[in-house]
Design an enzyme around this catalytic site. Structure first.
Site, PDB file in Angstrom:
ATOM      1  N   GLN A 182     -17.110 -28.041 -32.273  1.00 18.47           N
ATOM      2  CA  GLN A 182     -18.104 -28.841 -32.978  1.00 18.47           C
ATOM      3  C   GLN A 182     -17.681 -30.294 -33.215  1.00 18.47           C
ATOM      4  O   GLN A 182     -18.372 -31.017 -33.923  1.00 18.47           O
ATOM      5  CB  GLN A 182     -18.548 -28.172 -34.268  1.00 18.47           C
ATOM      6  N   ASP A 183     -16.576 -30.719 -32.607  1.00 23.58           N
ATOM      7  CA  ASP A 183     -16.159 -32.121 -32.747  1.00 23.58           C
ATOM      8  C   ASP A 183     -15.801 -32.709 -31.383  1.00 23.58           C
ATOM      9  O   ASP A 183     -14.870 -33.499 -31.258  1.00 23.58           O
ATOM     10  CB  ASP A 183     -14.962 -32.185 -33.712  1.00 23.58           C
ATOM     11  N   LEU A 184     -16.556 -32.321 -30.354  1.00 25.01           N
ATOM     12  CA  LEU A 184     -16.264 -32.806 -28.992  1.00 25.01           C
ATOM     13  C   LEU A 184     -16.890 -34.189 -28.797  1.00 25.01           C
ATOM     14  O   LEU A 184     -18.063 -34.315 -28.474  1.00 25.01           O
ATOM     15  CB  LEU A 184     -16.845 -31.826 -27.958  1.00 25.01           C
TER      16      LEU A 184
END
Ligand code: ADP
Ligand code: MG
Length: 279
Positions: A182-184
């Protein structure tokens, strides 16, 4: 994302001691630290045989809980390799990316192509220990209205309502459950030797593929105009064969949930407005 900046400051004070302990544990030669990232601490090190590596101290927050497990699960496929892990110290010894240039400097178009290539490699079937996206969404729904009110209603109510609507309705009807990051974004993929680009710093969840576009669509370092945002959304959903309504809903939901305590607050809220109005 809860406000843990104060705690992070306290944690940073413990970093020098943690570094010394890890160097002793793994017999490392310490090199130059990297400029501080968003949360954790990373420093160049050398292994006893002189091989380059990175010591990453994970800031122990909710989203990072299974960072090492995600890196291990991906087993070097598009991601740096995990060489050692100390669960007590939240410390990882990682394969080093050289030259380590962030993907964001490659330009929005190139970077988007790289991220589109990486996503299917991350989407491995997955379950525990990773947190289900459905649980994370339920947590966001629980705190968002109160946070929005106590922050002085920092954006219009309709954006909050759209986020809540998506986060309440999407979880029960998801497709196949796969590993998600969820932090790409463009600074969590680095130029490397083993592959041209390798991912670092995963914040894993397990849920349907459509969620994956969220951090990339709002990644303003890949282009910050309305046109850039909608172009990223169109390309990601069409090239990866994703359901547009679900991808839009997840992006609106997670972007609002993460917007309150980030330096990117303004562009992130703007992204949500553009996605809603383009329907
Ligand atoms: N394996 C690695 N190889 C090269 N540089 C790295 C590596 N891991 C981290 N870094 C450097 O350290 C910075 C912060 O690391 P990151 O894992 O992104 O932590 P944060 O959680 O603070 O964002 C990165 O932006 C990068 O410059
Ligand atoms: Mg990072």
């Amino acid at each position: 994302m809860a406000d843990d900046r104060l705690n992070q400051r306290n944690w940073l004070q413990t970093v020098p001691e943690l570094v010394v302990e890890c160097a002793e544990e793994w017999d490392l030669q310490l090199g130059e630290p990297y400029p501080p990232g968003d949360a954790g601490y990373a420093q160049r090190v050398e292994l006893p045989d002189g091989a380059p590596a990175v010591l990453k101290l994970i800031y122990p927050d909710r989203e990072s809980t299974h960072e090492a497990a995600a890196i291990e699960r991906l087993d070097g496929d598009g991601v740096v390799r995990l060489l050692e892990y100390d669960a007590e110290r939240w410390a990882m010894l990682l394969e080093r990316c050289e030259p380590g240039t962030p993907l964001s400097v490659a330009g929005g178009e190139t970077a988007l192509g790289v991220l589109i290539g990486l996503l299917p490699r991350i989407w491995k079937p997955a379950g525990p220990p990773f947190m289900p996206l459905a649980d994370e969404a339920a947590w966001w729904v629980e705190y968002l209205p109160g946070q929005w009110a106590s922050a002085g209603e920092p954006f219009e109510r309709r954006l909050l309502d759209a986020a809540l609507d998506a986060l309440v309705t999407l979880p029960a009807t998801q497709g196949e459950q796969v590993l998600l990051q969820q932090d790409l974004h463009g600074d969590n993929v680095l130029a490397s030797q083993r592959e041209p680009w390798l991912m670092i710093d995963p914040k894993p969840l397990v849920g349907e593929r459509e969620f994956s576009v969220a951090p990339i669509v709002r990644s303003d370092e890949l282009g910050s105009t309305r046109r850039d945002v909608l172009y990223r959304f169109d390309r990601l959903t069409s090239e990866l064969g994703l359901d547009r309504d679900r991808a839009r809903g997840w992006t609106i939901g997670q972007t609002i949930a993460w917007s309150c305590y980030t330096d990117h607050h303004v562009p992130h809220v703007e992204t949500v407005r553009w996605l809603l109005d383009a329907r």
